[in-house]
Write an enzyme that holds these catalytic residues in place. Structure first.
Site, PDB file in Angstrom:
ATOM      1  N   ASP A 140       0.795  -1.129  -0.084  1.00 33.67           N
ATOM      2  CA  ASP A 140       0.155   0.035  -0.148  1.00 33.67           C
ATOM      3  C   ASP A 140       0.894   1.323   0.030  1.00 33.67           C
ATOM      4  O   ASP A 140       1.473   1.711   1.073  1.00 33.67           O
ATOM      5  CB  ASP A 140      -0.786  -0.056   1.320  1.00 33.67           C
ATOM      6  CG  ASP A 140      -1.896   1.098   1.203  1.00 33.67           C
ATOM      7  OD1 ASP A 140      -2.039   1.911   0.165  1.00 33.67           O
ATOM      8  OD2 ASP A 140      -2.339   1.360   2.432  1.00 33.67           O
ATOM      9  N   ASP A 183      -7.696  21.893  15.158  1.00 31.34           N
ATOM     10  CA  ASP A 183      -7.511  20.508  14.734  1.00 31.34           C
ATOM     11  C   ASP A 183      -5.768  20.414  14.536  1.00 31.34           C
ATOM     12  O   ASP A 183      -5.260  21.225  13.776  1.00 31.34           O
ATOM     13  CB  ASP A 183      -8.193  20.534  13.333  1.00 31.34           C
ATOM     14  CG  ASP A 183      -8.151  19.141  12.923  1.00 31.34           C
ATOM     15  OD1 ASP A 183      -7.513  18.138  13.726  1.00 31.34           O
ATOM     16  OD2 ASP A 183      -8.866  18.660  11.983  1.00 31.34           O
ATOM     17  N   GLU A 234      -4.008  18.864   7.580  1.00 33.31           N
ATOM     18  CA  GLU A 234      -4.761  19.593   6.719  1.00 33.31           C
ATOM     19  C   GLU A 234      -5.161  20.832   7.509  1.00 33.31           C
ATOM     20  O   GLU A 234      -5.631  21.982   6.784  1.00 33.31           O
ATOM     21  CB  GLU A 234      -6.015  19.027   6.000  1.00 33.31           C
ATOM     22  CG  GLU A 234      -7.041  18.634   7.105  1.00 33.31           C
ATOM     23  CD  GLU A 234      -6.884  17.168   7.527  1.00 33.31           C
ATOM     24  OE1 GLU A 234      -7.417  16.404   6.972  1.00 33.31           O
ATOM     25  OE2 GLU A 234      -6.250  17.065   8.732  1.00 33.31           O
TER      26      GLU A 234
END
Length: 348
Positions: A307, A344, A348
């Site tokens: 992956d 947060d 991002e």
């Protein structure tokens, strides 16, 4: 194409070093770790004593001096060959370990003291529980967990993957490895590994074979070989009464030769070398194995699925455009998105 001397089995420096190690490994304290070869060494010493006895007394009942000398030389050559094969494997693995050791060189670290003061110390002075700060361009001095901040980190020195990865506090991607490099931002790292127990320390010890644990297959095979050896000891011991009964004279050298030929000498001599060579071969393919069992498992793999998400991509989610719902302006929508992300800690 120019041949790499470091990877050549015919490298003269490697051969000389391995040949010297072959004699050093004759130390019974080292040979005892391999029961088969330790048994061969024991009978070799018996042959040496017998050879001296025949040379001094001239007794020909045990065969000629030349015959016994040839048997002794063959036994000694068998021991040296087994030690040489192991020494070659260790030497090649040691060369691979040197490349890992370069990433563990003394690295300065900005340690944060409990009172908030900071001091520049060597990586060897860091202890479990210490806090140190890293900024863009710094090399991470020790294995640890990020407790504050996020950063883009180059882990190619350890993993071989050239694409940087994101590591951040408070998530499942908070661990960092000593020897890797911070490419951006600032992080505060808490040391989690004790000196000598870091990821690189364990890998170096494993590759060199100095503290390599035997795999389950090696342990099982060693027990089996030891069992065979005991059986053949009994077989050879029972030959003497039968020989005396029929009036045959079997020399000690003949008994020892038969015994060494019966026991699985070759397998016992090459067993440890095979284990070390397996890890060396994996490392030359840029595969770091954490245990000998992993090498055995790799031999059974036919298809490997990787992956690669996060390595061939940027590694984090990134907003490229804002599409507000009807009735909302782009500027106001962007401002609301920014406010919703203030607390947060994700990339991002």
């Amino acid at each position: 194409m120019k041949r790499n001397r470091n990877n050549s089995l015919l490298d003269r420096a490697l051969l000389r070093r391995s040949l010297r190690e072959s004699f050093i490994k004759l130390d019974p304290r080292k040979m005892v770790r391999n029961p088969i070869m330790f048994t061969v060494e024991a009978v070799t010493f018996v042959m040496l004593a017998l050879l001296i006895y025949i040379a001094v007394t001239g007794d020909a009942s045990q065969g000629s001096l030349l015959y016994n000398f040839i048997v002794f030389v063959v036994l000694l050559a068998t021991l040296l060959f087994a030690n040489f094969a192991e020494a070659i494997a260790e030497a090649r693995s040691r060369a691979q370990a040197d490349s890992l050791r370069k990433t563990r060189e003394e690295t300065p670290a900005k340690r944060i003291e409990p009172d908030g003061q900071s001091h520049i110390v060597s990586s060897s002075d860091l202890r479990q529980g210490d806090l140190f700060e890293c900024v863009a361009g710094d090399t991470i001095a020790a294995d640890g967990e990020i407790v504050e901040g996020l950063a883009s980190i180059d882990e190619s020195a350890v993993t071989g993957e050239s694409a940087p990865v994101i590591r951040e506090a408070g998530g499942d991607k908070s661990s960092v490895t000593g020897g890797t490099k911070v490419l951006s931002d600032r992080i505060l790292v808490k040391v989690t590994a004790r000196p000598g127990e870091s990821f690189l320390d364990k890998m170096i010890a494993l590759v060199e074979g100095s503290s390599r644990q035997k795999t389950p297959n090696e342990i099982a095979l060693t027990i089996l070989l030891a069992g065979f050896t005991i059986v053949f000891v009994i077989v050879c011991a029972t030959l003497k009464p039968f020989a005396d009964y029929v009036g045959a004279n079997i020399t000690i050298a003949a008994f020892i030769s038969l015994f060494v030929c019966l026991i699985p000498t070759t397998i016992g001599g090459l067993l440890s070398a095979i284990g070390i060579a397996g890890m060396d071969r994996a490392l030359r393919a840029n595969v770091i194995t954490k245990s000998g069992k992993a090498v055995e498992t790799a031999g059974d793999i036919d298809t490997l699925l990787l992956d690669k998400t996060g390595t061939i991509t940027i590694g984090n989610r990134k907003a490229t455009a804002f599409h507000p719902a009807q009735g909302y302006g782009v500027k106001e929508f962007t401002r609301l998105c920014l406010l919703s992300s203030v607390s947060d800690q994700t990339p991002e």
